[in-house]
Design an enzyme around this catalytic site. Structure first.
Site, PDB file in Angstrom:
ATOM      1  N   SER A 135       0.841  -1.196   0.000  1.00 42.09           N
ATOM      2  CA  SER A 135       0.000   0.000   0.000  1.00 42.09           C
ATOM      3  C   SER A 135       0.880   1.251   0.000  1.00 42.09           C
ATOM      4  O   SER A 135       2.057   1.183  -0.372  1.00 42.09           O
ATOM      5  CB  SER A 135      -0.939  -0.027   1.215  1.00 42.09           C
ATOM      6  N   ASN A 136       0.333   2.372   0.406  1.00 38.58           N
ATOM      7  CA  ASN A 136       1.097   3.624   0.471  1.00 38.58           C
ATOM      8  C   ASN A 136       0.569   4.455   1.641  1.00 38.58           C
ATOM      9  O   ASN A 136      -0.326   4.019   2.364  1.00 38.58           O
ATOM     10  CB  ASN A 136       0.988   4.382  -0.856  1.00 38.58           C
ATOM     11  N   HIS A 137       1.132   5.653   1.799  1.00 43.29           N
ATOM     12  CA  HIS A 137       0.854   6.439   3.010  1.00 43.29           C
ATOM     13  C   HIS A 137      -0.396   7.321   2.933  1.00 43.29           C
ATOM     14  O   HIS A 137      -0.615   8.152   3.810  1.00 43.29           O
ATOM     15  CB  HIS A 137       2.056   7.328   3.337  1.00 43.29           C
ATOM     16  N   SER A 138      -1.192   7.181   1.888  1.00 42.55           N
ATOM     17  CA  SER A 138      -2.381   8.042   1.780  1.00 42.55           C
ATOM     18  C   SER A 138      -3.331   7.813   2.963  1.00 42.55           C
ATOM     19  O   SER A 138      -3.580   6.677   3.365  1.00 42.55           O
ATOM     20  CB  SER A 138      -3.115   7.722   0.474  1.00 42.55           C
ATOM     21  N   ALA A 192      -4.806   7.423  -3.955  1.00 42.87           N
ATOM     22  CA  ALA A 192      -3.436   7.008  -4.256  1.00 42.87           C
ATOM     23  C   ALA A 192      -3.504   5.531  -4.643  1.00 42.87           C
ATOM     24  O   ALA A 192      -3.372   4.640  -3.806  1.00 42.87           O
ATOM     25  CB  ALA A 192      -2.541   7.219  -3.046  1.00 42.87           C
TER      26      ALA A 192
END
Ligand code: C5P
Length: 202
Positions: free
Chosen positions: A15-18, A82
Site C-alpha cells: 500500500s502507500n501512506h495516503s 493514491a
C-alpha cells in the site's frame, strides 16, 4: 479517496501512506453544496461525511469496478485516491512462510483507472491528482494530456505542508490548456472548496 491495498496473502499487503484526507474533504464540501456524492474509498480511519454514500474498497481492481458501476451517473469524477500502480501477480490463499534468505515478489501492473475514464470522458468533468518528487509541472502536464483530464491538482511530496496525512496542502492546478495556477499553503478543506469552484467555472 485513500490508498488501495494489494494483497500478498491473507496477512500482508502492499500500500502507500495516503490517509484519504483530501478526498474526504472534497466529498464533505461537495455534499454541502448539494451534490449527490459517491465516495469510493480505500481503507482509511476517517468517518464518511454525512450525506455521502461511502463505497469501501480494498484493491485498485475493486476500485475500478465500483467506479465503473457509477460512472454513467456521474457528471464529475475527482480521483484523489493514491492507487497502487502494481499488485502481486499471485495472492496466496495461505500465509506465506519465511524460508529462504531472499523472497522475490512478482508484481503486475494495475489498471490506470483515470486513464481508462479519460478514454470514455464524454462531457464529464475529470479531475486528477498528482504527487511528484521531481519535475512537478512537466510531469503533471503530461498526465493531464495522457489521461484526458480537465485539470490536475499537483503537489510536491517534499514541500513543507504538502502530502500525506497533513491537514494542509500546497498545490499547483494545471489545466488542459497548460495554464498553471500556483496556490499557497492552505487547509485541505479550503482546497476542496477551491477545486469545486474551478469545476463550477468549467
Ligand atoms: O500517473 P499517476 O499515478 O501519477 O496519476 C495520478 C492520478 O491518476 C491520480 O488522480 C490517481 O488517482 C490516478 N490513478 C489511477 N489509477 C492508477 C494510478 C493513478 O486512477 N492505477
Amino acid at each position: 479517496a485513500g490508498p488501495t491495498r494489494e494483497a500478498i496473502d491473507p496477512v500482508r499487503y502492499i500500500s502507500n501512506h495516503s490517509t484519504g484526507k483530501m478526498g474526504y474533504s472534497i466529498a464533505y464540501k461537495a455534499v454541502d453544496r448539494g451534490a449527490k456524492v459517491y465516495l469510493i474509498s480505500g481503507p482509511t480511519s476517517l468517518k464518511a461525511p454525512e450525506g455521502v454514500q461511502l463505497i469501501p474498497v480494498n484493491s485498485a481492481r475493486e476500485m475500478h469496478e465500483k467506479i465503473m458501476e457509477h460512472y454513467d451517473e456521474a457528471d464529475i469524477v475527482i480521483m484523489s485516491a493514491a492507487v497502487a500502480d502494481y499488485a502481486p501477480a499471485i495472492t496466496h490463499q495461505q500465509k506465506v512462510k519465511k524460508s529462504d534468505e531472499k523472497l522475490i515478489l512478482e508484481l503486475v501492473k494495475n489498471p490506470d483507472i483515470l486513464y481508462e475514464l479519460g478514454k470514455i470522458k464524454g462531457d464529464k468533468i475529470l479531475v486528477g491528482f498528482a504527487m511528484e518528487t521531481e519535475n512537478l509541472v512537466e510531469n503533471a502536464k503530461e498526465k493531464v494530456s495522457k489521461k484526458n483530464l480537465d485539470f490536475i491538482v499537483a503537489n510536491d511530496l517534499f514541500t513543507e505542508g504538502a502530502g500525506f496525512g497533513t491537514d494542509t496542502n500546497v498545490v499547483k492546478i494545471i489545466d488542459r490548456r497548460g495554464n498553471v495556477e500556483s496556490l499557497p499553503k492552505m487547509a485541505k478543506l479550503d482546497l476542496a472548496d477551491l477545486i469545486l469552484d474551478r469545476i463550477i467555472k468549467l
